[in-house]
Write a protein that holds these residues in place. Structure first.
Motif, PDB file in Angstrom:
ATOM      1  N   PRO A   4      27.203 -41.082  -2.481  1.00  0.00           N
ATOM      2  CA  PRO A   4      28.216 -42.001  -1.952  1.00  0.00           C
ATOM      3  C   PRO A   4      27.652 -42.857  -0.816  1.00  0.00           C
ATOM      4  CG  PRO A   4      29.095 -39.783  -2.149  1.00  0.00           C
ATOM      5  CD  PRO A   4      27.628 -39.677  -2.384  1.00  0.00           C
ATOM      6  N   ILE A   5      28.181 -44.075  -0.706  1.00  0.00           N
ATOM      7  CA  ILE A   5      27.822 -44.967   0.398  1.00  0.00           C
ATOM      8  C   ILE A   5      28.957 -44.929   1.420  1.00  0.00           C
ATOM      9  CG2 ILE A   5      27.336 -47.354   1.091  1.00  0.00           C
ATOM     10  CD1 ILE A   5      26.224 -47.852  -1.694  1.00  0.00           C
ATOM     11  N   TYR A   6      28.632 -44.575   2.641  1.00  0.00           N
ATOM     12  CA  TYR A   6      29.630 -44.534   3.706  1.00  0.00           C
ATOM     13  C   TYR A   6      29.299 -45.599   4.746  1.00  0.00           C
ATOM     14  CZ  TYR A   6      31.115 -39.964   1.933  1.00  0.00           C
ATOM     15  OH  TYR A   6      31.588 -38.941   1.151  1.00  0.00           O
ATOM     16  N   ARG A   7      30.323 -46.272   5.240  1.00  0.00           N
ATOM     17  CA  ARG A   7      30.093 -47.195   6.353  1.00  0.00           C
ATOM     18  C   ARG A   7      30.771 -46.624   7.597  1.00  0.00           C
ATOM     19  NH1 ARG A   7      33.912 -52.555   6.133  1.00  0.00           N
ATOM     20  NH2 ARG A   7      35.896 -51.473   5.941  1.00  0.00           N
ATOM     21  N   PRO A   8      30.083 -46.622   8.728  1.00  0.00           N
ATOM     22  CA  PRO A   8      30.656 -46.059   9.956  1.00  0.00           C
ATOM     23  C   PRO A   8      31.590 -47.053  10.645  1.00  0.00           C
ATOM     24  CG  PRO A   8      28.429 -46.815  10.376  1.00  0.00           C
ATOM     25  CD  PRO A   8      28.688 -47.051   8.915  1.00  0.00           C
ATOM     26  N   LEU A   9      32.717 -46.553  11.133  1.00  0.00           N
ATOM     27  CA  LEU A   9      33.676 -47.360  11.885  1.00  0.00           C
ATOM     28  C   LEU A   9      33.854 -46.710  13.254  1.00  0.00           C
ATOM     29  CD1 LEU A   9      36.465 -47.664   9.138  1.00  0.00           C
ATOM     30  CD2 LEU A   9      34.454 -49.132   9.425  1.00  0.00           C
ATOM     31  N   GLY A  10      34.011 -47.517  14.276  1.00  0.00           N
ATOM     32  CA  GLY A  10      34.184 -46.945  15.608  1.00  0.00           C
ATOM     33  C   GLY A  10      34.370 -48.010  16.660  1.00  0.00           C
ATOM     34  N   TYR A  11      34.163 -47.623  17.918  1.00  0.00           N
ATOM     35  CA  TYR A  11      34.351 -48.583  19.007  1.00  0.00           C
ATOM     36  C   TYR A  11      33.050 -48.782  19.768  1.00  0.00           C
ATOM     37  CZ  TYR A  11      34.618 -44.711  22.434  1.00  0.00           C
ATOM     38  OH  TYR A  11      34.333 -43.618  23.219  1.00  0.00           O
ATOM     39  N   LEU A  12      32.977 -49.881  20.490  1.00  0.00           N
ATOM     40  CA  LEU A  12      31.821 -50.182  21.312  1.00  0.00           C
ATOM     41  C   LEU A  12      32.243 -50.848  22.605  1.00  0.00           C
ATOM     42  CD1 LEU A  12      30.429 -53.508  20.225  1.00  0.00           C
ATOM     43  CD2 LEU A  12      31.389 -52.116  18.386  1.00  0.00           C
ATOM     44  N   VAL A  13      31.513 -50.520  23.667  1.00  0.00           N
ATOM     45  CA  VAL A  13      31.700 -51.119  24.981  1.00  0.00           C
ATOM     46  C   VAL A  13      30.319 -51.398  25.554  1.00  0.00           C
ATOM     47  CG1 VAL A  13      33.917 -50.001  25.447  1.00  0.00           C
ATOM     48  CG2 VAL A  13      31.791 -48.851  26.096  1.00  0.00           C
ATOM     49  N   HIS A  14      30.272 -52.259  26.569  1.00  0.00           N
ATOM     50  CA  HIS A  14      29.000 -52.577  27.213  1.00  0.00           C
ATOM     51  C   HIS A  14      28.657 -51.476  28.213  1.00  0.00           C
ATOM     52  CE1 HIS A  14      25.788 -54.831  29.087  1.00  0.00           C
ATOM     53  NE2 HIS A  14      25.955 -55.807  28.215  1.00  0.00           N
ATOM     54  N   THR A  15      27.409 -51.039  28.209  1.00  0.00           N
ATOM     55  CA  THR A  15      27.008 -49.937  29.088  1.00  0.00           C
ATOM     56  C   THR A  15      27.039 -50.327  30.567  1.00  0.00           C
ATOM     57  OG1 THR A  15      24.695 -50.566  28.746  1.00  0.00           O
ATOM     58  CG2 THR A  15      25.558 -48.796  27.370  1.00  0.00           C
ATOM     59  N   ASN A  16      26.903 -51.623  30.867  1.00  0.00           N
ATOM     60  CA  ASN A  16      26.854 -52.067  32.264  1.00  0.00           C
ATOM     61  C   ASN A  16      28.205 -52.560  32.780  1.00  0.00           C
ATOM     62  OD1 ASN A  16      24.117 -51.529  32.360  1.00  0.00           O
ATOM     63  ND2 ASN A  16      23.543 -53.595  31.747  1.00  0.00           N
ATOM     64  N   ARG A  17      29.249 -52.388  32.001  1.00  0.00           N
ATOM     65  CA  ARG A  17      30.561 -52.899  32.393  1.00  0.00           C
ATOM     66  C   ARG A  17      31.447 -51.760  32.894  1.00  0.00           C
ATOM     67  NH1 ARG A  17      33.932 -57.411  29.127  1.00  0.00           N
ATOM     68  NH2 ARG A  17      35.754 -57.528  30.483  1.00  0.00           N
ATOM     69  N   THR A  18      32.109 -52.010  34.022  1.00  0.00           N
ATOM     70  CA  THR A  18      33.090 -51.047  34.518  1.00  0.00           C
ATOM     71  C   THR A  18      34.364 -51.213  33.693  1.00  0.00           C
ATOM     72  OG1 THR A  18      32.220 -51.164  36.766  1.00  0.00           O
ATOM     73  CG2 THR A  18      34.456 -50.309  36.500  1.00  0.00           C
ATOM     74  N   LEU A  19      34.731 -50.172  32.970  1.00  0.00           N
ATOM     75  CA  LEU A  19      35.900 -50.265  32.103  1.00  0.00           C
ATOM     76  C   LEU A  19      37.179 -50.188  32.919  1.00  0.00           C
ATOM     77  CD1 LEU A  19      34.859 -47.973  29.119  1.00  0.00           C
ATOM     78  CD2 LEU A  19      34.792 -50.462  29.226  1.00  0.00           C
ATOM     79  N   SER A  20      38.158 -50.980  32.515  1.00  0.00           N
ATOM     80  CA  SER A  20      39.466 -50.914  33.157  1.00  0.00           C
ATOM     81  C   SER A  20      40.148 -49.607  32.778  1.00  0.00           C
ATOM     82  CB  SER A  20      40.326 -52.100  32.703  1.00  0.00           C
ATOM     83  OG  SER A  20      40.569 -52.022  31.306  1.00  0.00           O
ATOM     84  N   ASN A  21      41.150 -49.212  33.553  1.00  0.00           N
ATOM     85  CA  ASN A  21      41.939 -48.033  33.190  1.00  0.00           C
ATOM     86  C   ASN A  21      42.583 -48.217  31.820  1.00  0.00           C
ATOM     87  OD1 ASN A  21      41.341 -46.633  35.509  1.00  0.00           O
ATOM     88  ND2 ASN A  21      43.152 -47.324  36.625  1.00  0.00           N
ATOM     89  N   ALA A  22      42.947 -49.469  31.509  1.00  0.00           N
ATOM     90  CA  ALA A  22      43.554 -49.756  30.201  1.00  0.00           C
ATOM     91  C   ALA A  22      42.573 -49.448  29.075  1.00  0.00           C
ATOM     92  CB  ALA A  22      43.994 -51.218  30.146  1.00  0.00           C
ATOM     93  N   ALA A  23      41.301 -49.814  29.266  1.00  0.00           N
ATOM     94  CA  ALA A  23      40.286 -49.542  28.244  1.00  0.00           C
ATOM     95  C   ALA A  23      40.008 -48.046  28.125  1.00  0.00           C
ATOM     96  CB  ALA A  23      39.006 -50.295  28.561  1.00  0.00           C
ATOM     97  N   ILE A  24      39.972 -47.371  29.263  1.00  0.00           N
ATOM     98  CA  ILE A  24      39.731 -45.916  29.251  1.00  0.00           C
ATOM     99  C   ILE A  24      40.833 -45.201  28.476  1.00  0.00           C
ATOM    100  CG2 ILE A  24      39.641 -43.859  30.713  1.00  0.00           C
ATOM    101  CD1 ILE A  24      38.308 -45.684  32.852  1.00  0.00           C
TER     102      ILE A  24
END
Length: 287
Positions: free
Chosen positions: A259-279
């Protein structure tokens, strides 16, 4: 160097228009022109050439552009970090997702999230995964939930959440529909309809065939999986679609390959301070 002038500079550079920049910033055109004039006076050189209706960056403008982006991102990052100290979950969350994930994976997550955090202004963008990656990289997007790249990308924190099994399918009246077990080579004798070239999903598919020394007969391509499903169902070619999209309009083919599987997920920038909303959005996605 004030941030308002830099914002006006970026808006004009991106839109190549003072009027469109004014609309983007909710300002009048004279106000944008004044901010650009102030910035040009400060740096001591012209930043834009104005030839008729055409607006283009000067050499100095090209040099300032990446610096302006970095300055504004640093200011925004500082504001987020200070806002996070209060512990409140609010403000704007700029989130991108693909059409398929937005339709088939995110609805229950978004419903739960908006009910728990009504103070968050969700700025949702539907983008191809490749463009979403670029948006997170350049800082215009805080995070994205998309098909993941088949290779690591520098400065991005990528988290795999789901796996989509891609099914080989065709129309019920297609010549392949009644075959027992097919080889990849047999598929190559027939036209197919696939995601557009250089997309992450298309790359996964082509890699499987390339390993077997095979090439595909791609007759049509689009990034919209619902459109691919339609084209396949009317007999324009076989295709690969996520198993959740397989209905009576299609016949799933048995292929002699893993079977061929494609991965799905999320990404953020490593150098960015995430907002509480993003967390909190990450917590909702991983919950």
């Amino acid at each position: 160097m004030d941030t308002q002038s830099l914002q006006a500079f970026l808006a004009v550079a991106e839109t190549q228009s003072f009027s469109r920049a004014a609309e983007q910033l909710y300002l009048t055109q004279p106000a944008v022109s004044k901010r650009i004039a102030t910035l040009e006076s400060l740096v001591g050189t012209r930043l834009f050439d104005r030839i008729g209706r055409r607006i283009s960056l000067t050499e100095a403008g090209h040099l300032l552009l990446p610096q302006a982006k970095r300055i504004l991102l640093a200011v925004e990052d500082s504001r987020r970090a200070l806002a996070n100290l209060s512990g409140q979950v609010g403000g704007r969350l700029t989130l991108a997702t693909s059409h398929h994930i937005g339709l088939h994976r995110l609805p229950p997550v978004l419903k739960n999230y908006t009910q728990r955090h009504p103070e968050v202004e969700l700025d949702l963008h539907f983008l191809d995964s490749e463009f979403a990656y670029q948006g997170v990289q350049d800082g215009t997007l805080e995070m994205a939930v998309v098909t993941l790249a088949p290779h690591p990308v520098e400065q991005l924190n990528v988290v795999n959440l789901w796996h989509d099994r891609l099914c080989f399918v065709c129309a019920p009246d297609h010549p392949l529909a009644h075959a027992s077990i097919l080889s990849l080579e047999a598929l190559c004798h027939y036209k197919c309809v696939l995601p557009s070239a250089k997309t992450f999903t298309r790359t996964l598919i082509e890699q499987r065939f390339a390993k077997a020394g095979l090439s595909l007969q791609v007759s049509m391509a689009t990034n919209y999986l619902e459109t691919l499903k339609m084209m396949c169902s009317v007999g324009l070619g076989w295709s690969l679609l996520p198993e959740g999209m397989i209905t009576s309009e299609l016949v799933e083919l048995k292929i002699d390959t893993p079977p061929i599987y494609r991965p799905l997920g999320y990404l953020v920038h490593t150098n960015r301070t995430l907002s509480n909303a993003a967390i909190k959005m990450i917590e909702a996605l991983e919950g």
